[in-house]
Enzyme design. Structure first.
Site, PDB file in Angstrom:
ATOM      1  N   GLU A   1       0.848  -1.205   0.000  1.00 47.97           N
ATOM      2  CA  GLU A   1       0.000   0.000   0.000  1.00 47.97           C
ATOM      3  C   GLU A   1       0.880   1.250   0.000  1.00 47.97           C
ATOM      4  O   GLU A   1       2.050   1.202   0.377  1.00 47.97           O
ATOM      5  CB  GLU A   1      -0.919  -0.014   1.223  1.00 47.97           C
TER       6      GLU A   1
ATOM      7  N   ARG B   1      -4.073   2.672 -26.178  1.00 48.62           N
ATOM      8  CA  ARG B   1      -4.076   1.820 -27.369  1.00 48.62           C
ATOM      9  C   ARG B   1      -5.272   0.862 -27.410  1.00 48.62           C
ATOM     10  O   ARG B   1      -5.711   0.461 -28.462  1.00 48.62           O
ATOM     11  CB  ARG B   1      -2.745   1.050 -27.462  1.00 48.62           C
ATOM     12  N   GLN B   2      -5.788   0.519 -26.245  1.00 46.19           N
ATOM     13  CA  GLN B   2      -6.950  -0.390 -26.199  1.00 46.19           C
ATOM     14  C   GLN B   2      -8.212   0.460 -26.342  1.00 46.19           C
ATOM     15  O   GLN B   2      -8.855   0.818 -25.351  1.00 46.19           O
ATOM     16  CB  GLN B   2      -6.928  -1.151 -24.863  1.00 46.19           C
TER      17      GLN B   2
ATOM     18  N   ASP C   1       3.822   2.473 -39.072  1.00 49.84           N
ATOM     19  CA  ASP C   1       2.466   2.024 -39.401  1.00 49.84           C
ATOM     20  C   ASP C   1       1.573   3.229 -39.696  1.00 49.84           C
ATOM     21  O   ASP C   1       1.970   4.379 -39.487  1.00 49.84           O
ATOM     22  CB  ASP C   1       1.873   1.160 -38.262  1.00 49.84           C
TER      23      ASP C   1
ATOM     24  N   LYS D   1       1.358  -2.255 -40.768  1.00 47.99           N
ATOM     25  CA  LYS D   1       1.772  -3.190 -39.707  1.00 47.99           C
ATOM     26  C   LYS D   1       0.592  -4.039 -39.269  1.00 47.99           C
ATOM     27  O   LYS D   1      -0.537  -3.557 -39.191  1.00 47.99           O
ATOM     28  CB  LYS D   1       2.292  -2.378 -38.510  1.00 47.99           C
TER      29      LYS D   1
ATOM     30  N   ARG E   1      -0.088  -6.592 -35.968  1.00 46.40           N
ATOM     31  CA  ARG E   1       0.525  -7.137 -34.741  1.00 46.40           C
ATOM     32  C   ARG E   1      -0.020  -8.535 -34.496  1.00 46.40           C
ATOM     33  O   ARG E   1      -1.234  -8.745 -34.451  1.00 46.40           O
ATOM     34  CB  ARG E   1       0.212  -6.219 -33.549  1.00 46.40           C
TER      35      ARG E   1
ATOM     36  N   ASP F   1       8.034   7.470 -34.339  1.00 50.20           N
ATOM     37  CA  ASP F   1       6.782   6.913 -33.816  1.00 50.20           C
ATOM     38  C   ASP F   1       6.425   7.628 -32.518  1.00 50.20           C
ATOM     39  O   ASP F   1       7.251   8.328 -31.929  1.00 50.20           O
ATOM     40  CB  ASP F   1       6.943   5.401 -33.583  1.00 50.20           C
TER      41      ASP F   1
HETATM   42  C1  R5P Z   1       1.189   1.450 -31.964  1.00 51.97           C
HETATM   43  O1  R5P Z   1       0.717   1.400 -33.068  1.00 51.97           O
HETATM   44  C2  R5P Z   1       2.238   2.449 -31.583  1.00 51.97           C
HETATM   45  O2  R5P Z   1       2.242   3.552 -32.420  1.00 51.97           O
HETATM   46  C3  R5P Z   1       3.615   1.822 -31.576  1.00 51.97           C
HETATM   47  O3  R5P Z   1       4.031   1.540 -32.887  1.00 51.97           O
HETATM   48  C4  R5P Z   1       3.643   0.578 -30.754  1.00 51.97           C
HETATM   49  O4  R5P Z   1       2.940   0.754 -29.560  1.00 51.97           O
HETATM   50  C5  R5P Z   1       5.041   0.170 -30.442  1.00 51.97           C
HETATM   51  O5  R5P Z   1       5.010  -0.965 -29.651  1.00 51.97           O
HETATM   52  P1  R5P Z   1       6.238  -1.953 -29.627  1.00 51.97           P
HETATM   53  O6  R5P Z   1       7.468  -1.144 -29.334  1.00 51.97           O
HETATM   54  O7  R5P Z   1       5.901  -2.900 -28.506  1.00 51.97           O
HETATM   55  O8  R5P Z   1       6.299  -2.650 -30.943  1.00 51.97           O
END
Ligand code: R5P
Length: 297
Positions: free
Chosen positions: A39, A94-95, A169, A192, A194, A218
């Site tokens: 905690e 991202r989610q 991407d 891209k 994933r 990025d």
């Molecule tokens: C997702 O599309 C983000 O822009 C990054 O490209 C991504 O989160 C990078 O994640 P990682 O380094 O795990 O490939």
């Protein structure tokens, strides 16, 4: 007594100090003790001014979300009546949809939590894709998204002259086009898919890379896998060098080392997330946005 105060945690001291200096406001520290059972006990300065800016980046976010859950109401009890969260890296963005049935849309729920705690939220290059704006993310609150892309564009042009800028991407298009605009650089984005946390399939854009200095740009590097795949392809297509520029250097585990092993020369990041690769400061950008928010221009 000043009407304003910047509150920060000591693991973000360099950015906090630069920001307090740029804003010319007192800097107060949130002191944190972790009990043996995990905690947290937090202590804030005991006499807060009406307007408080809380700096807390949400890299490694889970415990920090609890800090925010405790800090915001405590700051109000101690005198603040407007609290702005400055979270240079905003986690869980991202989610942004249920990719499989039943999956929790973390973006929505984390935003609702923060919107309930703070009067305004400022961040840098949030990963907004399907939800496109901070206004949509924080309805009824002030949400401000700043971008470090122009700063990164200037930085790479200063270092390399006329590199080719590539976003790995489609989601990176928003940052790459802005960064390239600064000096009219050649640019493009890849595609891209994933396949898992550490596995991506990627195709770079059909730009001439032979003999060129390539910079991969990025918003965030986490496992580094996206950038590794992109770097390998750029080198295979004859790039003279591959460097990396990111806003948020999360670089979990040995990601940075693996990136260099894949042939990446320089890794540059902003200080939005404290990291050894920090080369570009977002403090002036943040300070300007806070002044505008406070109406201190
Ligand atoms: C997702 O599309 C983000 O822009 C990054 O490209 C991504 O989160 C990078 O994640 P990682 O380094 O795990 O490939």
């Amino acid at each position: 007594m000043s009407e304003h105060m910047l509150l920060a945690f000591d693991d973000e001291a360099p950015l906090a100090q630069a920001l307090a200096y740029a804003l010319d406001v007192p800097l107060g520290w949130v002191r944190c003790h972790r009990f043996p059972d995990g905690e947290l006990r937090l202590r804030l300065p005991d006499n807060l001014p009406p307007r408080v800016l809380l700096l807390r980046g949400l890299q490694q976010p889970n415990e920090k979300l609890v800090e925010l859950l405790l800090c915001a109401p405590a700051a109000r009890e101690l005198g603040a009546n407007e609290i702005v969260l400055l979270s240079p890296y905003l986690a869980y963005m991202r989610q942004d949809m249920a990719f499989t049935p039943g999956e929790v849309v973390s973006q929505r729920h984390v935003a609702a939590l923060l919107g309930g705690l703070f009067d305004a939220v400022l961040t840098v290059d949030p990963h907004l894709h399907r939800v496109r704006s901070m206004e949509a993310l924080f309805p009824g609150r002030r949400g401000v998204a700043l971008s470090a892309a122009p700063l990164l564009g200037q930085w790479v042009a200063q270092q390399l002259g006329e590199p080719v800028l590539i976003g790995p991407d489609e989601e990176a298009a928003q940052w790459v086009s802005v960064a390239a605009q600064e000096r009219g650089l050649t640019h493009g984005v890849g595609r891209k898919r994933r396949l898992g946390d550490h596995e991506v399939v990627l195709e770079l854009p059909p730009l001439a890379l032979q003999g060129r200095a390539v910079v991969l740009l990025d918003d965030v590097a986490s496992t580094g896998q996206t950038l590794i795949a992109a770097a390998q392809q750029a080198l295979a297509r004859g790039a003279a060098s591959v460097d990396v520029a990111v806003t948020h250097a999360l670089f979990v585990g040995d990601a940075l080392q693996r990136l260099h092993e894949a042939g990446v020369r320089h890794v540059w990041s902003t200080d939005a997330v404290p990291h050894a690769s920090n080369a570009v400061s977002v403090a002036p950008l943040l300070a300007q946005a806070v002044r505008e928010l406070w109406g201190c221009e």
